[in-house]
Structures are given as C-alpha cells and as structure tokens.
Design a protein around this motif. Structure first.
Motif, PDB file in Angstrom:
ATOM      1  N   HIS A 127      44.450  26.220  38.175  1.00 37.37           N
ATOM      2  CA  HIS A 127      43.702  27.165  37.254  1.00 37.37           C
ATOM      3  C   HIS A 127      43.398  28.569  37.974  1.00 37.37           C
ATOM      4  O   HIS A 127      43.707  29.673  37.056  1.00 37.37           O
ATOM      5  CB  HIS A 127      42.366  26.525  36.762  1.00 37.37           C
ATOM      6  N   ARG A 135      39.199  37.254  29.609  1.00 36.59           N
ATOM      7  CA  ARG A 135      39.746  37.130  28.285  1.00 36.59           C
ATOM      8  C   ARG A 135      39.115  38.124  27.424  1.00 36.59           C
ATOM      9  O   ARG A 135      39.671  38.755  26.802  1.00 36.59           O
ATOM     10  CB  ARG A 135      40.104  35.859  27.777  1.00 36.59           C
ATOM     11  N   HIS A 182      44.584  32.312  36.599  1.00 38.93           N
ATOM     12  CA  HIS A 182      43.764  33.484  36.664  1.00 38.93           C
ATOM     13  C   HIS A 182      44.184  34.640  37.275  1.00 38.93           C
ATOM     14  O   HIS A 182      44.011  35.871  36.876  1.00 38.93           O
ATOM     15  CB  HIS A 182      42.193  32.835  37.090  1.00 38.93           C
ATOM     16  N   PHE A 196      44.734  33.459  30.826  1.00 39.62           N
ATOM     17  CA  PHE A 196      43.627  33.240  30.791  1.00 39.62           C
ATOM     18  C   PHE A 196      43.075  31.808  29.916  1.00 39.62           C
ATOM     19  O   PHE A 196      42.380  30.906  30.169  1.00 39.62           O
ATOM     20  CB  PHE A 196      42.476  34.270  30.415  1.00 39.62           C
ATOM     21  N   TYR A 217      35.328  27.555  33.601  1.00 37.66           N
ATOM     22  CA  TYR A 217      35.602  28.760  34.681  1.00 37.66           C
ATOM     23  C   TYR A 217      35.377  30.059  33.773  1.00 37.66           C
ATOM     24  O   TYR A 217      35.946  30.469  33.102  1.00 37.66           O
ATOM     25  CB  TYR A 217      36.998  28.580  34.904  1.00 37.66           C
ATOM     26  N   THR A 226      44.245  28.782  32.074  1.00 36.19           N
ATOM     27  CA  THR A 226      43.215  28.831  32.821  1.00 36.19           C
ATOM     28  C   THR A 226      41.735  27.992  32.255  1.00 36.19           C
ATOM     29  O   THR A 226      41.343  27.123  32.728  1.00 36.19           O
ATOM     30  CB  THR A 226      42.465  30.006  33.650  1.00 36.19           C
ATOM     31  N   ALA A 259      37.092  33.273  33.508  1.00 34.36           N
ATOM     32  CA  ALA A 259      38.361  33.525  32.536  1.00 34.36           C
ATOM     33  C   ALA A 259      37.724  33.878  31.112  1.00 34.36           C
ATOM     34  O   ALA A 259      38.517  34.635  30.312  1.00 34.36           O
ATOM     35  CB  ALA A 259      39.059  32.103  32.642  1.00 34.36           C
TER      36      ALA A 259
END
Length: 335
Positions: free
Chosen positions: A139, A179, A143, A162, A172, A165, A175
């Motif tokens: 992931h 985003r 990112h 994102f 997370y 991710t 992200a």
C-alpha cells in the motif's frame, strides 16, 4: 555464546520497539566483536528509527568496509541519505543495492522516493511501477506513486492510487488526508470533508486532518466551522503557525477583527520569516530590513498593538481580502 545471546536479545527488543534498549545490547556486541558487519547494519537501523541518520550512516560505512556486498546496507544508507536531503548520494546507494537485488520492490520503492524528493516526479513513476510489478500488494508504494502524481499535477491519477492504498490498508490515515486534499483542490469539497472525517475517526488527534478540513470550510465560507477546526489544530500543536494565520483570516472574514489581529500578531512575533514572506506578498520593498526589524516578543506582551497595527497598516482590508485564495493552503503529507 554470551555475545550471541546479547545480539538476539537486542533484536527482540528492536522488534518490540525498544530501540534504546536494543542499542545498549548491540553496543556491547560490537565492543566484543568489532567485525560483526550484520550487527553494524542492525545498529544502524536502530539509529535510523531514532532519527539519528548521521550515526546510521557511520555504522553502514563500517558494515560495507567489512562486507561490500551487503545489499541491505546500501538500501538503508540510501534511505538515511534521503532523510538528510542528500538525494544524489541516496540515489547512488539505492542503485548499487539494486544491482545486488534486482527484484526487490523495497529498493525500487525507495529509489522512487529519493528521485521524487529530488523533484523528478515523472522519473520516479517508473521505479514505483517496477516496485508494484514485484509486489502489487504494497500500500505504501501506491501511496508514494500517488504523491508523485499529485506533485506532478495529475490529481485524478493521484486519487486512483490513494483509493488503492485505502483498499489495501483501510486505516492508513495519510491516504485519506492526501486524497482529501486532491478533492479539495479539484473543487470536490464534500468528498474532501468526508475523507478528513474518516481520517479523524481513525486518529482523533491528527492535526493535519483538522487543519485541512478547516481549509475546506474556509473555501466554502463556513467560517465558524473553519475556526473550530483551526482551534483544534492549534490545541494539538501550539507551534503550528499556518493554523494561526488561517484562523486569523477566518476570524477577519467573520468580522472579529480584534481576535484576527491577535492571530496575525502571533504569526509575526513567533516567525519572523513568515512576517517577511507576507510583507513580500504585498510587494513591500526591502525584505531584509523587515526581517531585521521583525519584533521578537511573546504574543501576550503585545498590549494595544493588537488593536492598532495590522488592519490599519500591515494587514489592510484589500490585502486580507486578496489572500483568500493564496494563503489558506492545506497540507500534503509525505512518507
């Protein structure tokens, strides 16, 4: 035998996050066996986690003197150079590491990071692509590639990365924040707010989620909500100058000039560079003299200066109205 026991004990402490305890153990190991290349490599990782990058590099230098074929030592030294902003040295080490281990997604990923951080965002993409070819489930690589897309102005592509991710790692937080910033800059304000809300559900103390959401509310002219979020950001990080500045702008737009003046004065007193920058934004000549003369006092010692200086002088109404689109910038988070 005792030395090996100490070494294993140090590794266990490191896995548990007890880096200083592990450091004590590996110091003893290396005092007894100064030619233990892997111990130098592992002690360097401890320094790395403690953000002592210079000592990490010293240990990795020793490790590579003993064994010049340690791929991980080049990888880790490259990352230490990257954190010190020495991108050419970082790229050189990471490319050497790649020669020893040409299928390592970690090396490709970190090489992409070093190249991106040197400002070559498009060039970094091919290394992230290669990393994902070897490990499509990482992931952080998605990112990092999203970061390069964003910095290169490709916000829709960044959003797609994102999204991936978050699919791979739903908690997370970075992200969601990044985003959200893409959505904000594309004018998709509600989507941005939803991302920041989710980030705060995961981490209720994330200063950047509050700050960035405040910037969205500011763009929507919802000043009360913007002020609330900037208040939260300042409570979590009292040194966050941009939050004071943007709260001052939101207070000014809400008609509260007295409180706005306090925030602007705080920015000027705490950060002379900010004072110079915002003067320069207005085309004020002789930036150097402003830097030299910027007052360096505590905000609570300003007295009547709060009420007499900014809106009548340095921060006039035309200036403040103009700043609506240029100062209230949200934060993009790096790894």
């Amino acid at each position: 035998m005792q030395n090996n026991k100490l070494y294993q004990q140090g590794l266990i402490k490191a896995r548990q996050g007890n880096y200083r305890g592990a450091l004590d153990d590996l110091n003893q190991v290396l005092s007894c066996n100064p030619n233990h290349a892997i111990a130098y490599t592992n002690r360097a990782l401890l320094y790395y986690h403690l953000k002592d990058y210079k000592n990490a590099i010293k240990d990795l230098d020793y490790a590579l003197q003993i064994n010049p074929k340690l791929s991980d030592a080049y990888l880790n030294r490259g990352n230490a150079w990257r954190h010190l902003g020495k991108y050419e040295k970082a790229i050189k080490d990471l490319k050497i590491a790649l020669k020893f281990n040409p299928t390592s997604d970690a090396i490709y990923n970190n090489l992409g990071l070093a190249i991106a951080q040197s400002g070559e965002y498009e060039d970094a993409l091919k290394y992230y692509n290669k990393a994902l070819l070897f490990n499509p489930k990482n992931h952080k690589t998605y990112h990092n590639r999203g970061r390069s897309f964003y910095m290169g102005g490709r916000k829709q592509d960044a959003i797609q990365d994102f999204n991936k991710t978050i699919e791979l790692s739903p908690n997370y937080t970075k992200a969601y924040i990044n985003r959200g910033l893409c959505h904000h800059q594309l004018g998709e304000h509600q989507a941005a707010i939803e991302d920041y809300n989710t980030a705060l559900k995961i981490d209720a103390y994330n200063v950047y989620a509050y700050y960035n959401r405040g910037c969205v509310y500011y763009s929507l002219k919802e000043m009360r909500s913007a002020i609330d979020d900037f208040n939260q950001a300042i409570q979590l990080d009292p040194t966050y100058i941009k939050a004071y500045l943007n709260r001052g702008l939101a207070r000014y737009k809400s008609g509260n000039q007295t409180e706005a003046n306090k925030d602007f004065y705080h920015v000027m007193c705490v950060n002379a560079d900010a004072y110079v920058y915002y003067q320069a934004q207005r085309g004020t000549p002789s930036d150097v003299s402003y830097s030299r003369n910027a007052p360096q006092v505590e905000v609570n010692q300003g007295g009547e200066y709060f009420h007499t200086t900014f809106l009548e002088g340095l921060w006039d109404e035309v200036d403040l109205n103009y700043r609506e689109s240029t100062i209230c910038e949200a934060e993009f988070l790096d790894d």
